[in-house]
Each structure stands twice: as structure tokens, then as C-alpha cells.
Design an enzyme around this catalytic site. Structure first.
Site, short mmCIF file in Angstrom:
data_model
loop_
_atom_site.label_atom_id
_atom_site.label_comp_id
_atom_site.label_asym_id
_atom_site.label_seq_id
_atom_site.Cartn_x
_atom_site.Cartn_y
_atom_site.Cartn_z
N LYS A 1 48.61 47.08 18.76
CA LYS A 1 48.24 48.33 19.42
C LYS A 1 47.28 48.03 20.56
O LYS A 1 46.26 47.36 20.36
CB LYS A 1 47.57 49.29 18.42
CG LYS A 1 47.35 50.68 18.99
CD LYS A 1 48.61 51.50 18.88
CE LYS A 1 48.55 52.77 19.70
NZ LYS A 1 48.78 52.59 21.15
N GLN B 1 40.60 44.07 21.59
CA GLN B 1 41.32 45.15 20.91
C GLN B 1 41.45 44.91 19.41
O GLN B 1 41.45 45.85 18.62
CB GLN B 1 42.72 45.29 21.53
CG GLN B 1 43.38 46.64 21.30
CD GLN B 1 42.82 47.72 22.21
OE1 GLN B 1 42.65 47.52 23.38
NE2 GLN B 1 42.54 48.88 21.63
N LYS C 1 38.11 46.14 17.92
CA LYS C 1 37.96 47.58 18.17
C LYS C 1 38.85 48.38 17.23
O LYS C 1 38.42 49.36 16.62
CB LYS C 1 38.33 47.89 19.63
CG LYS C 1 38.15 49.35 20.01
CD LYS C 1 38.79 49.65 21.36
CE LYS C 1 38.26 48.80 22.47
NZ LYS C 1 38.81 49.20 23.78
N LYS D 1 47.69 43.78 24.00
CA LYS D 1 47.45 44.34 25.33
C LYS D 1 48.56 43.87 26.27
O LYS D 1 49.22 42.86 26.00
CB LYS D 1 46.10 43.86 25.88
CG LYS D 1 45.47 44.80 26.89
CD LYS D 1 44.87 46.04 26.25
CE LYS D 1 44.21 46.95 27.28
NZ LYS D 1 43.57 48.11 26.68
N GLY E 1 48.47 53.71 27.39
CA GLY E 1 48.08 53.57 28.78
C GLY E 1 46.74 52.86 28.91
O GLY E 1 46.03 52.63 27.95
N ASP E 2 46.41 52.51 30.14
CA ASP E 2 45.14 51.90 30.48
C ASP E 2 44.95 52.16 31.98
O ASP E 2 45.59 53.07 32.52
CB ASP E 2 45.15 50.40 30.14
CG ASP E 2 43.77 49.76 30.17
OD1 ASP E 2 43.04 49.90 29.17
OD2 ASP E 2 43.41 49.13 31.17
N THR F 1 38.80 58.81 24.94
CA THR F 1 37.86 57.71 25.19
C THR F 1 36.54 58.23 25.73
O THR F 1 35.46 57.80 25.30
CB THR F 1 38.47 56.67 26.17
OG1 THR F 1 39.76 56.28 25.69
CG2 THR F 1 37.59 55.46 26.28
N ASN G 1 40.47 58.92 33.63
CA ASN G 1 40.36 59.77 32.44
C ASN G 1 39.06 59.56 31.68
O ASN G 1 38.43 60.51 31.23
CB ASN G 1 41.54 59.50 31.49
CG ASN G 1 42.78 60.26 31.90
OD1 ASN G 1 42.73 61.16 32.73
ND2 ASN G 1 43.91 59.89 31.32
N SER H 1 45.07 57.40 19.69
CA SER H 1 46.43 56.85 19.73
C SER H 1 46.96 56.66 18.31
O SER H 1 48.13 56.94 18.02
CB SER H 1 46.45 55.52 20.48
OG SER H 1 46.37 55.71 21.86
#
Length: 450
Positions: free
Chosen positions: A89, A110, A113, A125, A164-165, A208, A240, A383
Site C-alpha cells: 500500500k 511507508q 507508517k 510506492k 495518489g501522491d 492527510t 491536498n 485509504s
């Protein structure tokens, strides 16, 4: 040489040019050394040697046609770092700076996290050096379709679920999902950050930014400092994360006065005009320079006028700072300026936005400092909540998702704080978050065998 240092040295030898990846590995491995000394199993089972190498690394060519009929070629990446706790993820980033080292640093972060959220998610990622800025909708669509033509072979609702990023918002997720569906003939929750019309979750866009503010609230509530109400706050970025950090701060009675983009930053002494910010960035997709032209109280500082050794955004006196733009945007000089001007709280909305030197200054000053892998985990947490809704074919209300998000951020703070206290450094949430996330992943690795 310690076990951690031997692994760091090995990584630097194998991947000599991946400086950001080295930085992420050093930050985590050095901070977890107390846990390595406390539990000899981690060295016995070579956990560090295994955890710093991705389970799978996919590099591919993306060929697409622009509006002039010319062929363009970009590089694509998906790094599937760890599936110990669930499907891979992590987001997809479309930006000219994207390279293998960037994606590896993000994927490595990630892992921990996602572990901190308590949800069943591994770490990964991906992305490309494609730049969506200045491209037409049709060009972005053609690129996304070409990117998915390769990526679809490697992802799935129970395998790898990208999100997304930077550079990948609702438009890009829509084009990616549409192509995945065409190629596989499957309608499944393979991407998160989807439209609410076809499987997306409420609060995902805000998550976020909201999460970093919730984390700041938790830190301040459990400290000797005041809360955020009535306080001046600094926010960097204008995507965002930054927009919804500003929104949540205003809802709590705080006064955010800055935002930034790649061309400079806005200082609005009267407080950021959220409606104007959303219009410029979400609808018109313009530079923030337009903000200053539309609002008299706003001052525009071009990046061309920045001093060489620091970012003047972080030199504005404020109570709390929310770095929400990109990695290494806040250096040691910036940290000194924040502390000199009375900053009591830093909550990171971006991934690794503070350099190691800046982090040490925050920790030495014993302010409330929330590292990105904890403070910005709200996005991936939501997510995960979107994945849960997709799996059960249900949709939750905004209030339900927001409450779950707030509880997850509260849980992450509690886990990091309790772990920091266990190791004798109650204000060091870097140590607390890293060890808490690491132990969960490392113990799963040992239990699952070789």
C-alpha cells in the site's frame, strides 16, 4: 561496528547514488538501536538486512503520444517493499524529480507508517518522472493509460493497492482505474482515492491534512503547551495536504498565514482565504501568485528572492508549523528560525520534510515534534478505510470516516508516545514511532519464517 551501522554501510555500497534512501534508512535504523539491543532476535534473524531490500522492484518504460502527435517516453516505477502486514500500500507520484531512489525512500517509510495505523497494509510506492503540470487532460489521460498498461500486471485488491501522491489526484486516479478495468474486466478496489461515484471514500481528500492537525492536537494536549486555538500557524505546500491542513486549523480556531508552491510562497497576515486557495489550486490550477493579486493583505515572495541557506516561510513568527510540501524542505537553519521565533509544535504533513539536522534541533528543544511517518499517516489510514468499504460493498458517512480517522491518529500518537516512554525518552516521538512500527513488522517477519 553495530548491527544497524553495518546494514547502513551495506546499503550505501549497493546503492551509492540513492541519497534520499540512505537518509531514510539511517533515520530509522539509528533510532531503533535501543530495540535491537533489547531483543537479540532481530540481529539473529537478520531482520534489518531483509527489511531494507524490497520484496519486488518493477521498473518500466512508459511511451505515450502528446497533443502534437509526438512520442514521449517516461520511466515508471513500482516498488513493493513489504507485504508482511497486508497488501502493498502506498501512493503513485508523478513529478520530474521521481527516480528509483526517491521511490525507495518513500516505500521504506511507508512500511512503518502503515504499520502504525493498525490496519492490514504492507508498504510500497510507485510513480514516474512524468510532469502533469502544463499538460492537457487528454495528454494526462494518454499517459495514465500507458502507465497502467504495464502496472496492471502487478497490482490487485489483495496484492498491491496504489493511491495518489504528488501529481496524482482524482483526475489521474480516474484515468488509471478506467484503464485497469478495461484491461482486466474486473471492478475492484485496486486503487484508493477514487471518486465518490465509483467506490471512493469520504474524507480521503482531506485525510492527510486533517490527520496532521489531529496529531498536533494530541501532542499539545499531552504536553505543557497550549492548544491551537487562536494561534498563528505556518503551512507549506498548496496541494491536498496543505489545503486541508489549513481547513482543519481554521475549524479549530487557529490562524494559518502561509502556503507555498514551486514558484514561491504567500504570507497573508489576515489568515489564508480558504475559498480563494481552493479556487486557484483545485479549479484554475494556477500559481499562488494569483492569490496575491486577488487579495490585498497577501504578500507574494518569489523563490528567486529566497536566501541561499533557508526558506523565509519558516522565519515568520508562529506557534506551530506544518511542513506539507515535499522531502527535505526544512533545513537546520529553518529549524533554528522556527525555534527562535517561539514555535512550540511541528507536525509533518509531507514525507520526510525535515532534514536530519533539523529533526535533531527539534528533539533537542523538546518541542512537540511529530515525524511524518506518524503525523501524516492519516492519508494512508483513510485509504485503508476505503479498502474496507470496497471489500464490504458499503459506504460510510463523512462523520463516520472522520471519527475513525481521528481515532487512528489518536492511536498512533499513543503508540509512539508509550514506546518513547518505554525507552526512556518520553518526548522523542521519532524514536517512539520508529520502534513501534518496526517491532510490529519485524515480529511478523520472524513469525512468518524465511
Amino acid at each position: 561496528m553495530s548491527y544497524a551501522n553495518s546494514v547502513i554501510q551495506k546499503i550505501q555500497t549497493i546503492y551509492p547514488d540513492q541519497i534520499e534512501f540512505h537518509q531514510a534508512v539511517k533515520e530509522v535504523l539509528h533510532s531503533i538501536e535501543p530495540a535491537l539491543k533489547k531483543d537479540s532476535r532481530y540481529e539473529k534473524f537478520k531482520v534489518l538486512d531483509r527489511i531494507v531490500i524490497p520484496e519486488r522492484q518493477i521498473n518500466f518504460r512508459v511511451t505515450w503520444e502528446d497533443d502534437k502527435g509526438e512520442i514521449q517516453v517516461n520511466r515508471g516505477y513500482r516498488i513493493e517493499f513489504s507485504s508482511l502486514l497486508g497488501p502493498y500500500k502506498g501512493g503513485l507520484r508523478f513529478h520530474p524529480s521521481v527516480c528509483e531512489g526517491t521511490i525507495k525512500f518513500l516505500g521504506f517509510e511507508q512500511i512503518f507508517k502503515n504499520a502504525l495505523t493498525g490496519l492490514a497494509m504492507g508498504g510500497g510506492k510507485g510513480g514516474s518522472d512524468f510532469d502533469p503540470k502544463g499538460k492537457s487532460d487528454r495528454e494526462v489521460m494518454r499517459f495514465c493509460q500507458a502507465f497502467m498498461n504495464e502496472l496492471y500486471r502487478h497490482i490487485g485488491a489483495h496484492t498491491d493497492v496504489p493511491a495518489g501522491d504528488i501529481g496524482v489526484g482524482g483526475r489521474e486516479i480516474g484515468y488509471l482505474f478506467g484503464q485497469y478495468k478495461k484491461l482486466t474486466n474486473r471492478y475492484e478496489g485496486v486503487l484508493t482515492g477514487k471518486s465518490l461515484l465509483w467506490g471512493g471514500s469520504l474524507v480521503r481528500t482531506e485525510a492527510t491534512g486533517y490527520g496532521s492537525v489531529y496529531f498536533a492536537q494530541e501532542m499539545l494536549e499531552h504536553s505543557d503547551f497550549d492548544g491551537l486555538e487562536g494561534k498563528i500557524c505556518l503551512v507549506s505546500g498548496s496541494g491536498n495536504v496543505a489545503i486541508y491542513t489549513v481547513e482543519k486549523l481554521q475549524q479549530l480556531g487557529a490562524k494559518p498565514v502561509t502556503i507555498s508552491d514551486s514558484k514561491g510562497f504567500i504570507y497573508d497576515e489576515s489568515g489564508i482565504d480558504l475559498a480563494l486557495l481552493k479556487e486557484i489550486k483545485e479549479i484554475k490550477r494556477e500559481s499562488l501568485e494569483s492569490y496575491a493579486k486577488a487579495k490585498k493583505s497577501a504578500k507574494w515572495i518569489s523563490i528567486k528572492d529566497y536566501p541561499k541557506d533557508h526558506n523565509p516561510l519558516w522565519a515568520i513568527p508562529a506557534y506551530a508549523a506544518f511542513p506539507s510540501a515535499t522531502q527535505n524542505e526544512l533545513n537546520a537553519k529553518d529549524a533554528e528560525n522556527l525555534l527562535k521565533n517561539g514555535c512550540k509544535c511541528v507536525s509533518e504533513g509531507a514525507n520526510m520534510p525535515s532534514t536530519i539536522e533539523a529533526v535533531h534541533k527539534f528533539l533537542d528543544a523538546k518541542i512537540c515534534y511529530g515525524p511524518g511517518k506518524a503525523a501524516n499517516a492519516g492519508g494512508v489510514a483513510t485509504s485503508g478505510l476505503e479498502m474496507s468499504q470496497n471489500a464490504s460493498m458499503t459506504s460510510w458517512t463523512f462523520e463516520e470516516v472522520d471519527k475513525k480517522l481521528h481515532n487512528i491518529m489518536r492511536h498512533i500518537y499513543a503508540s509512539a508516545s508509550q514506546t518513547a516512554k518505554e525507552f526512556g525518552e518520553p518526548t522523542n516521538l521519532v524514536l517512539g514511532a520508529n520502534i513501534a512500527g518496526f517491532r510490529k513488522v519485524a515480529d511478523a517477519m520472524i513469525e512468518q519464517g524465511l
